[in-house]
Motif scaffolding. Sequence first.
Motif, PDB file in Angstrom:
ATOM      1  N   LEU A   1     -60.688  35.017  29.663  1.00 24.34           N
ATOM      2  CA  LEU A   1     -59.322  34.534  29.478  1.00 24.34           C
ATOM      3  C   LEU A   1     -59.303  33.011  29.419  1.00 24.34           C
ATOM      4  O   LEU A   1     -59.860  32.345  30.295  1.00 24.34           O
ATOM      5  CB  LEU A   1     -58.412  35.006  30.615  1.00 24.34           C
ATOM      6  N   TYR A   2     -58.694  32.483  28.367  1.00 22.33           N
ATOM      7  CA  TYR A   2     -58.503  31.044  28.212  1.00 22.33           C
ATOM      8  C   TYR A   2     -57.010  30.743  28.195  1.00 22.33           C
ATOM      9  O   TYR A   2     -56.198  31.583  27.794  1.00 22.33           O
ATOM     10  CB  TYR A   2     -59.111  30.545  26.899  1.00 22.33           C
ATOM     11  N   ASN A   3     -56.662  29.540  28.618  1.00 24.03           N
ATOM     12  CA  ASN A   3     -55.289  29.072  28.461  1.00 24.03           C
ATOM     13  C   ASN A   3     -55.011  28.950  26.966  1.00 24.03           C
ATOM     14  O   ASN A   3     -55.681  28.192  26.267  1.00 24.03           O
ATOM     15  CB  ASN A   3     -55.129  27.720  29.149  1.00 24.03           C
ATOM     16  N   VAL A   4     -54.037  29.691  26.473  1.00 20.52           N
ATOM     17  CA  VAL A   4     -53.756  29.669  25.034  1.00 20.52           C
ATOM     18  C   VAL A   4     -52.732  28.600  24.677  1.00 20.52           C
ATOM     19  O   VAL A   4     -52.353  28.460  23.517  1.00 20.52           O
ATOM     20  CB  VAL A   4     -53.284  31.046  24.524  1.00 20.52           C
ATOM     21  N   HIS A   5     -52.269  27.842  25.673  1.00 19.07           N
ATOM     22  CA  HIS A   5     -51.342  26.735  25.458  1.00 19.07           C
ATOM     23  C   HIS A   5     -50.134  27.207  24.629  1.00 19.07           C
ATOM     24  O   HIS A   5     -49.484  28.161  25.004  1.00 19.07           O
ATOM     25  CB  HIS A   5     -52.078  25.544  24.844  1.00 19.07           C
TER      26      HIS A   5
ATOM     27  N   THR B   1     -56.488  41.067   7.723  1.00 17.87           N
ATOM     28  CA  THR B   1     -57.439  40.314   8.543  1.00 17.87           C
ATOM     29  C   THR B   1     -56.750  39.520   9.637  1.00 17.87           C
ATOM     30  O   THR B   1     -55.652  38.995   9.443  1.00 17.87           O
ATOM     31  CB  THR B   1     -58.248  39.353   7.648  1.00 17.87           C
ATOM     32  N   VAL B   2     -57.430  39.445  10.779  1.00 26.10           N
ATOM     33  CA  VAL B   2     -57.025  38.595  11.893  1.00 26.10           C
ATOM     34  C   VAL B   2     -58.178  37.650  12.207  1.00 26.10           C
ATOM     35  O   VAL B   2     -59.343  38.072  12.236  1.00 26.10           O
ATOM     36  CB  VAL B   2     -56.691  39.440  13.141  1.00 26.10           C
ATOM     37  N   VAL B   3     -57.870  36.379  12.414  1.00 28.57           N
ATOM     38  CA  VAL B   3     -58.870  35.387  12.828  1.00 28.57           C
ATOM     39  C   VAL B   3     -58.434  34.817  14.172  1.00 28.57           C
ATOM     40  O   VAL B   3     -57.271  34.421  14.346  1.00 28.57           O
ATOM     41  CB  VAL B   3     -59.002  34.247  11.799  1.00 28.57           C
ATOM     42  N   VAL B   4     -59.347  34.795  15.135  1.00 26.95           N
ATOM     43  CA  VAL B   4     -59.078  34.231  16.455  1.00 26.95           C
ATOM     44  C   VAL B   4     -60.048  33.089  16.709  1.00 26.95           C
ATOM     45  O   VAL B   4     -61.259  33.233  16.490  1.00 26.95           O
ATOM     46  CB  VAL B   4     -59.222  35.288  17.562  1.00 26.95           C
ATOM     47  N   HIS B   5     -59.508  31.967  17.153  1.00 26.44           N
ATOM     48  CA  HIS B   5     -60.330  30.794  17.495  1.00 26.44           C
ATOM     49  C   HIS B   5     -59.867  30.270  18.847  1.00 26.44           C
ATOM     50  O   HIS B   5     -58.687  29.994  19.042  1.00 26.44           O
ATOM     51  CB  HIS B   5     -60.172  29.709  16.431  1.00 26.44           C
ATOM     52  N   GLN B   6     -60.814  30.135  19.793  1.00 27.82           N
ATOM     53  CA  GLN B   6     -60.465  29.617  21.118  1.00 27.82           C
ATOM     54  C   GLN B   6     -61.462  28.557  21.567  1.00 27.82           C
ATOM     55  O   GLN B   6     -62.672  28.677  21.321  1.00 27.82           O
ATOM     56  CB  GLN B   6     -60.434  30.740  22.152  1.00 27.82           C
ATOM     57  N   SER B   7     -60.950  27.528  22.216  1.00 27.99           N
ATOM     58  CA  SER B   7     -61.770  26.495  22.834  1.00 27.99           C
ATOM     59  C   SER B   7     -61.248  26.240  24.235  1.00 27.99           C
ATOM     60  O   SER B   7     -60.036  26.120  24.431  1.00 27.99           O
ATOM     61  CB  SER B   7     -61.723  25.193  22.028  1.00 27.99           C
ATOM     62  N   ASP B   8     -62.152  26.173  25.189  1.00 29.85           N
ATOM     63  CA  ASP B   8     -61.777  25.866  26.557  1.00 29.85           C
ATOM     64  C   ASP B   8     -61.521  24.361  26.658  1.00 29.85           C
ATOM     65  O   ASP B   8     -62.429  23.563  26.421  1.00 29.85           O
ATOM     66  CB  ASP B   8     -62.907  26.274  27.500  1.00 29.85           C
ATOM     67  N   THR B   9     -60.299  23.978  26.967  1.00 29.37           N
ATOM     68  CA  THR B   9     -59.928  22.560  27.010  1.00 29.37           C
ATOM     69  C   THR B   9     -60.123  21.933  28.383  1.00 29.37           C
ATOM     70  O   THR B   9     -59.795  20.767  28.588  1.00 29.37           O
ATOM     71  CB  THR B   9     -58.456  22.388  26.596  1.00 29.37           C
TER      72      THR B   9
END
Length: 403
Positions: A94-98, A332-340
């Motif tokens: 789980l990441y903060n999705v802001h 299509t679904v694209v998901v991109h996450q970065s831990d800030t």
Amino acid sequence: MKRRYLLGALVFVTIAASLLTYLIQTGERGLARQTQPSRDIDVTRLDASEIKSLGWDPKGLDVVFNYAASLSTDAFMIVTDGQRVGTFGDLSKLYNVHSIRKSLLSAVIGQHLALPENHLRLDATLMELGIDDAPISLTNLQRKTTVRHLLQSVSGINHPAAASGSLREEIDKRLGHAENQPGTIWAYNNWDYNTLTTVFENVTGSEVAVAFEDRIAKPIGMQDFDRSAVSYLSDPQKSEHKAAMFKMSARDLARVGTLYLNHGVVDGQRVLVENWTSLMSEDFAETGYGGLRMGHGYLWWIPATETGLPEGTFWAWGLGNQALMVIPEWNTVVVHQSDTTEFLKRFIPLISGENMTGEAAIEQLIFSCLKRAARETEYCIEHRFTTKREFKQLMSLIVAARE
């Protein structure tokens, strides 16, 4: 659910909002980036024949994933026809999705409207709903704002809000300080989204977290989400309306996107009200930003045709280029996450300790990873901020990989 009203968290989100405004408006002032060292990432992909059958060029996807390896991306997924074309990272973390929180709030609204016992009317005004604010009250004209206006970000209300940061400057520019006729001016306005949270909870008698878990997460088979992943941020000196913040994993975000691809239906069960999934791409305001953020409707962003993304595409966006891209034409679904987290550990002291502006602080941190000596450090390889320019390039490569 445990509610948290922590000053530290409020400062964190306020700073995040400052960054968000800066990145929307400037695109990092066009800062260039020298090539970063690629990380060793474990990519899981279908075989070439399966990739081709789903409409993708395998070599093009090689370029996509190689580029993503040069960023600080922590989780990345491309899902087509329900199949994971390619992924890397811990898809369960789980990441903060802001600011993706706003699109998730939109989904909660669309879910409640699908219920037979729905009590939420989109044309209901704040006055009818008994909604005001404190310590600064709304005017009678402002209270003519409807639920739909809040969803469309066109309340026209310039009021202090929790978690707004330097969004204030942009809001002042768009809305001014006089009354505006509701429904006439678009602004990316946290007051609208926070007030929508209050409206939902008052009318339905259910907290956002509970409604999301029971009526969305469980029906669509989310694996990592529970109501504890939602927290509230409040700033009563500015407004009585609070921000509902979400943490979510990549695979659960992908399930939200798939729900929209399936027009709000899962296993024959209607989760979102009929036609909800088409509203954002058919009833949106032009933002003046162009590119990936050309339009905004029902708390989702709409890309311009110049991006190469097909008509009907919409997406959710958060600080650090957290993204949930829904592309119906490609199924299509694209998901991109970065831990800030590591970025903000460096950013916050520049703001609070050295009194730098958000603009100056982010430029300093971007430039710091352009220096040859720093480019090989763990922070610059694993944790540095993924910029708007880099995310735009990633999306361009995804478009090019589509056959």
